[in-house]
Enzyme design. Structure first.
Site, PDB file in Angstrom:
ATOM      1  CG  ASN A  95      35.257  46.173  35.734  1.00 13.66           C
ATOM      2  OD1 ASN A  95      35.542  44.998  35.990  1.00 13.66           O
ATOM      3  ND2 ASN A  95      35.112  46.611  34.504  1.00 13.66           N
ATOM      4  CE  LYS A 136      35.645  47.507  57.398  1.00 15.83           C
ATOM      5  NZ  LYS A 136      34.196  47.418  57.549  1.00 15.83           N
ATOM      6  CG  HIS A 176      42.252  50.949  32.218  1.00 19.69           C
ATOM      7  ND1 HIS A 176      41.220  50.163  31.735  1.00 19.69           N
ATOM      8  CD2 HIS A 176      42.458  51.889  31.260  1.00 19.69           C
ATOM      9  CE1 HIS A 176      40.855  50.605  30.546  1.00 19.69           C
ATOM     10  NE2 HIS A 176      41.574  51.654  30.236  1.00 19.69           N
ATOM     11  CG  ASP A 296      40.874  43.414  29.316  1.00 19.71           C
ATOM     12  OD1 ASP A 296      40.112  43.242  30.292  1.00 19.71           O
ATOM     13  OD2 ASP A 296      40.980  44.502  28.727  1.00 19.71           O
ATOM     14  N   GLY A 316      34.833  45.802  25.374  1.00 17.69           N
ATOM     15  CA  GLY A 316      35.314  44.521  25.886  1.00 17.69           C
ATOM     16  C   GLY A 316      35.097  43.392  24.903  1.00 17.69           C
TER      17      GLY A 316
HETATM   18  O1  DOR Z   1      37.188  47.064  27.238  1.00 16.45           O
HETATM   19  C1  DOR Z   1      37.093  47.028  28.451  1.00 16.45           C
HETATM   20  N1  DOR Z   1      36.186  46.233  29.064  1.00 16.45           N
HETATM   21  N2  DOR Z   1      37.900  47.798  29.195  1.00 16.45           N
HETATM   22  C2  DOR Z   1      37.712  47.955  30.521  1.00 16.45           C
HETATM   23  O2  DOR Z   1      38.446  48.692  31.127  1.00 16.45           O
HETATM   24  C3  DOR Z   1      36.608  47.270  31.203  1.00 16.45           C
HETATM   25  C4  DOR Z   1      36.228  46.047  30.468  1.00 16.45           C
HETATM   26  C5  DOR Z   1      34.927  45.452  30.945  1.00 16.45           C
HETATM   27  O3  DOR Z   1      34.738  45.306  32.157  1.00 16.45           O
HETATM   28  O4  DOR Z   1      34.109  45.088  30.116  1.00 16.45           O
HETATM   29 ZN    ZN Z   2      39.835  44.654  31.887  1.00  9.31          ZN
END
Ligand code: DOR
Ligand code: ZN
Length: 433
Positions: A95, A136, A176, A296, A316
């Site tokens: 992401n 690919k 997720h 994470d 995050g």
């Molecule tokens: O808390 C999160 N942070 N959950 C996510 O799904 C993405 C992640 C991020 O990329 O910061």
């Molecule tokens: Zn994550």
């Protein structure tokens, strides 16, 4: 008689017990485990005395960013942090900006990462726009596909087809679990709740997680991996639906009380849950039900995280450097079983990858080792972190348990605060060497 490059002495996790002895390494592989008196000759000995030597930690879920998100983290700072946290392999999420969901972007990411990394890094790709792109991507070294809620909650049969293809190629499907319909509904019904972060758990409740586990099951059938489950109920649902799963260190070490106390810094998706839910999660790990742990690690800038506006604060928590020590701390207090904690970052992830050279200290396995002092107390000082995200919910807290050294293919990558290999020492996971 064979001759070793190196000998590392300490208390070695071997066949389920700590053995006072040594690990002998040659050409990056483990060639001997046993008492020093029985060891072959060697060039160099590194004494860790009474410290624990465990398999190199593996994190199957981290955000190393790079590209247009370099200001949050890049592949050198992210892997420095990984090494300092005891990790010898981390799997990076797609992401990013731009998202890692085409063959070209995967190749660009690998090209950017290769000269920067100090531990091994594997990659997931994001949902590609069509089957041609998927084909690919399946030719790259990527370990698998990572799907976010918006990728599957409203998806149809073409997504089911993609998942079948990914599975047929032996790649992982990680998702997720949070149902966007429930989240959107809660936002619509209670717009006034959105001023501050304290209602985060209310907007994204456990029910959204449970529902997503069912949505994904109907889309994909069994045989996917649900990441960062936050409650025992979710674990039971994931298992009933035929999924493997991991639990993040955030949800084991923090609760909604921390969000209420510390605010935005503890905003994470899925949200931190109640103290009761957290306790049940710890108990589940102790019963041996949780096989895989993940960090994470999700770095953002402190400026972004300083906002108190719900929609402005990115979710995050950066935690590569505190994850394992925070669990050692809980183990030292009797709240967690030390062996289950270690297995969750070693044997479990290696099993997830189907990689029998990793995750266990055994002759002929990769000489990836993590050296810890389970008794050393240290104060978390985010300004000393290697990650660019120099903040933490654990700031100024004393943790009992510390990573002392990280060894990758027999080389000391990290020791006592210092990175001791050049950038580029790490390898892209899955690439032929
Ligand atoms: O808390 C999160 N942070 N959950 C996510 O799904 C993405 C992640 C991020 O990329 O910061
Ligand atoms: Zn994550």
């Amino acid at each position: 008689m064979m001759h070793l490059d190196k000998l590392f002495t300490g208390r070695i996790l071997y066949e389920g017990d700590f053995l006072e002895g040594c690990v002998g390494v040659r050409d990056g592989e483990i060639f001997f485990v046993g008492k020093e008196a029985n060891a072959p000759s060697y060039d160099e000995k590194i004494d860790f005395n009474r410290l624990l030597i465990i398999p190199g930690l593996i994190d199957i879920h981290a955000h190393l960013r790079g590209m247009r998100l370099k200001h949050k983290e890049d592949f050198s700072t992210g892997t420095f942090a990984a090494a300092a946290g005891g990790f010898t392999l981390v799997l990076d999420m797609p992401n990013t900006d731009p998202p890692t969901n085409t063959h070209l972007r995967m190749m660009e990411k690998i090209e950017e990462a290769t000269p920067q990394i100090v531990v091994d890094v594997g990659f997931y790709f994001g949902k590609p726009s069509d089957r041609n792109e998927l084909q690919k991507l399946l030719k790259t070294v990527a370990v698998g596909l990572k799907l976010y809620p918006e990728d599957y909650c409203k998806a149809g049969s073409e997504t089911t087809g993609m998942l079948e293809t990914v599975r047929k190629h032996g790649r992982k499907i990680v998702f997720h679990p949070e149902d966007v319909s429930i989240i959107e509904e809660n936002r619509r019904r209670y717009p006034e709740q959105l001023k501050g972060v304290e209602k985060h758990g209310f907007i994204r409740p456990v029910e959204a997680e449970l529902s997503a586990l069912d949505v994904f099951r109907s889309l994909s059938g069994p045989g996917a991996h649900a990441t960062h489950l936050t409650t025992l109920r979710s674990i039971l649902r994931a298992r009933a639906n035929g999924f493997t799963f991991d639990v993040s260190v955030n949800h084991l070490t923090l609760s909604e009380e921390d969000l209420l106390r510390m605010g935005s810094i503890c905003k994470v998706n899925p949200p931190l849950r109640s103290q009761e839910e957290r306790t049940m999660l710890l108990q589940s790990l102790n019963r041996g039900e949780v096989k895989i742990l993940a960090t994470d690690h999700a770095p953002h800038t402190l400026e972004e995280k300083s906002s108190t506006l719900y929609d402005e604060v990115p979710s995050g928590i950066p935690c590569l450097e505190t994850a394992f020590p925070a669990l050692l701390d809980l183990a030292g207090r009797g709240a967690l079983n030390l062996h289950n904690v270690i297995d969750g970052f070693t044997r479990g992830p290696a099993g997830f990858l189907g990689d029998d050279k990793l995750g266990v200290i055994r002759e002929r396995n990769a000489a990836n080792l993590t050296v810890v002092d389970p008794k050393e107390e240290w104060v978390v000082k985010p300004e000393e972190f290697h990650t660019k995200a120099k903040f933490s919910p654990f700031s100024n807290r004393v943790l009992r348990g510390r990573v002392k050294a990280t060894i990758l293919r027999g080389e000391l990558v990290y020791r006592e605060g210092e990175i001791s290999v050049p950038k580029g020492f790490g390898k892209i996971y899955g690439a032929k060497s």
